[in-house]
Design a protein around this motif. Structure first.
Motif, mmCIF file in Angstrom:
data_model
loop_
_atom_site.group_PDB
_atom_site.id
_atom_site.type_symbol
_atom_site.label_atom_id
_atom_site.label_comp_id
_atom_site.label_asym_id
_atom_site.label_seq_id
_atom_site.Cartn_x
_atom_site.Cartn_y
_atom_site.Cartn_z
ATOM 1 N N ASP A 291 -0.466 -4.899 3.059
ATOM 2 C CA ASP A 291 -0.758 -3.617 3.709
ATOM 3 C C ASP A 291 0.031 -3.676 5.010
ATOM 4 O O ASP A 291 -0.397 -4.341 5.957
ATOM 5 N N GLU B 70 0.835 -1.203 0.000
ATOM 6 C CA GLU B 70 0.000 0.000 0.000
ATOM 7 C C GLU B 70 0.866 1.247 0.000
ATOM 8 O O GLU B 70 0.505 2.275 -0.553
ATOM 9 N N LEU C 107 0.659 -1.717 7.461
ATOM 10 C CA LEU C 107 -0.018 -1.293 8.682
ATOM 11 C C LEU C 107 -1.418 -0.826 8.318
ATOM 12 O O LEU C 107 -1.598 0.210 7.682
ATOM 13 N N ASP C 108 -2.408 -1.625 8.703
ATOM 14 C CA ASP C 108 -3.799 -1.306 8.379
ATOM 15 C C ASP C 108 -4.460 -0.657 9.590
ATOM 16 O O ASP C 108 -4.314 -1.136 10.714
HETATM 17 MN MN MN Z 1 -2.113 0.602 5.599
#
Ligand code: MN
Ligand code: AHG
Ligand code: MN
Ligand code: MN
Length: 335
Positions: free
Chosen positions: A119, A98, A121-122
């Motif tokens: 991703d 991302e 860090l979501d």
């Molecule tokens: Mn993220």
């Protein structure tokens, strides 16, 4: 055997994946090595997240990513750790994150046969207030030839594996390699993920709906009707509860364990919604189907979508089988 045999018979995630691998005699352990590097990344981020407030790791990094979002320090740090861990595994050829506008093509001498979309860090908006956040990943196989971007633009149904790690009250890694879903909890004293949720199955129907109602003004007909039905059921059943955390990993983890439906619909302002196909929609849809639930885009089965661009978005409705059936019927009636 003795009552507390399970306490000495530690089923770590590595041992679990090795057991899986033994079912594929032809495999040379590449997947197991790849997974161990993803697990390393998750352990690092878990540790960084748990002391973020203390180590001044909260707040903005001062950059903006391809999504037009202001990157948090932890977004950047997590991304760096995963990129380096995946390249050092020697089992990957393309990485899509991302946080990076372009895909990373691993140089030939260190190249393997897997493509990882992730991703790092979501739920970044929740970092500074200490609400659960996570990492989401999906794994494709790329056959021999020199990898190109087309190798990444595969439908989610081609994924070999998908999973997420949630950094909350405990650090929980949920994984599917295509034969069901299993959950592992990090034992910090051992530094190992131990099997705590074997063979997760999502309840066929739930009592919770999960959506950002702040977007209701811009929703289309079917979504509006569905949410109305959750709040004012016509068949005399009791209304559903609303639970919305704002981190996809946390909202999906609750949906997987408790049942119900998670929605990030498209709307007039953003017809494709907000969630990214490759590293949010596909991995979570893969897990939901493996757990007996389903995932729908408003038009088709989410895993049948063929992405055209790396950071493409799609509306998503996922969760308990019966709950998603209801929203599919409403979209079908409108089609
Ligand atoms: Mn993220
Ligand atoms: P990320 O932090 O990786 O950019 O993802 C945030 C996503 C997802 O975690 C969550 O479901 C969604 O943003 C929440 O969006 P809203 O704040 O618009 O509800
Ligand atoms: Mn983001
Ligand atoms: Mn995300």
């Amino acid at each position: 055997h003795s009552a507390d045999a399970h306490r000495t018979d530690l089923m770590t995630i590595t041992r679990f994946v090795l057991n899986e691998q033994s079912k594929h005699p032809e495999s040379r352990g590449d997947f197991t090595i790849l997974l161990s590097h993803i697990v390393l990344g998750c352990k690092f981020v878990c540790s960084a997240v748990s002391k973020a407030g203390l180590a001044k790791l909260i707040g903005l990094a001062g950059e903006t990513n391809v999504q037009g979002e202001e990157q948090k320090k932890l977004d950047v740090l997590s991304n760096d750790v995963f990129i380096k861990a995946l390249i050092s595994s020697g089992r990957t050829c393309i990485l899509v994150s991302e946080e990076d506008e372009e895909a990373t093509f691993v140089e030939p001498s260190n190249r393997g046969k897997y493509c990882v979309v992730f991703d790092p860090l979501d739920g970044s908006s929740n970092i500074d207030c200490g609400v659960s956040i996570g990492t989401i990943f999906g794994i494709y196989m790329v056959d021999g030839h020199d990898p190109t971007i087309e190798d990444v633009l595969q439908p989610g149904k081609n994924m070999l594996a998908a999973g997420y790690c949630m950094y909350g009250s405990s650090c929980t890694l949920v994984l599917s390699t295509g034969t069901g879903v299993n959950g592992f909890t990090l034992d910090p004293s051992l530094g190992e993920f131990i099997l705590t949720h074997p063979d997760i199955k999502i309840p066929k129907k739930g009592k919770i709906y999960s959506v950002n109602e702040g977007n209701a003004k811009n929703w289309d007909g079917p979504t509006t009707k569905y949410v109305e039905k959750c709040k004012f059921p016509k068949d005399g059943s009791s209304p559903k509860s609303l639970r919305y955390i704002g981190s996809m990993v946390a909202d999906v983890h609750r949906t997987l364990l408790y049942g119900g439906i998670f929605l990030y619909p498209g709307d007039k302002k953003s017809p494709n919604g907000k969630l990214r196909v490759l590293y949010e929609v596909f991995p979570m849809s893969f897990l939901m189907e493996q757990a007996g639930g389903q995932a729908f885009t408003g038009k088709i089965r989410a895993l049948d979508l063929v992405p055209k661009k790396l950071h493409e978005r799609s509306p998503i409705f996922l969760g308990s089988y019966d709950d998603v059936e209801e929203i599919k019927a409403l979209y079908a009636a409108e089609a």
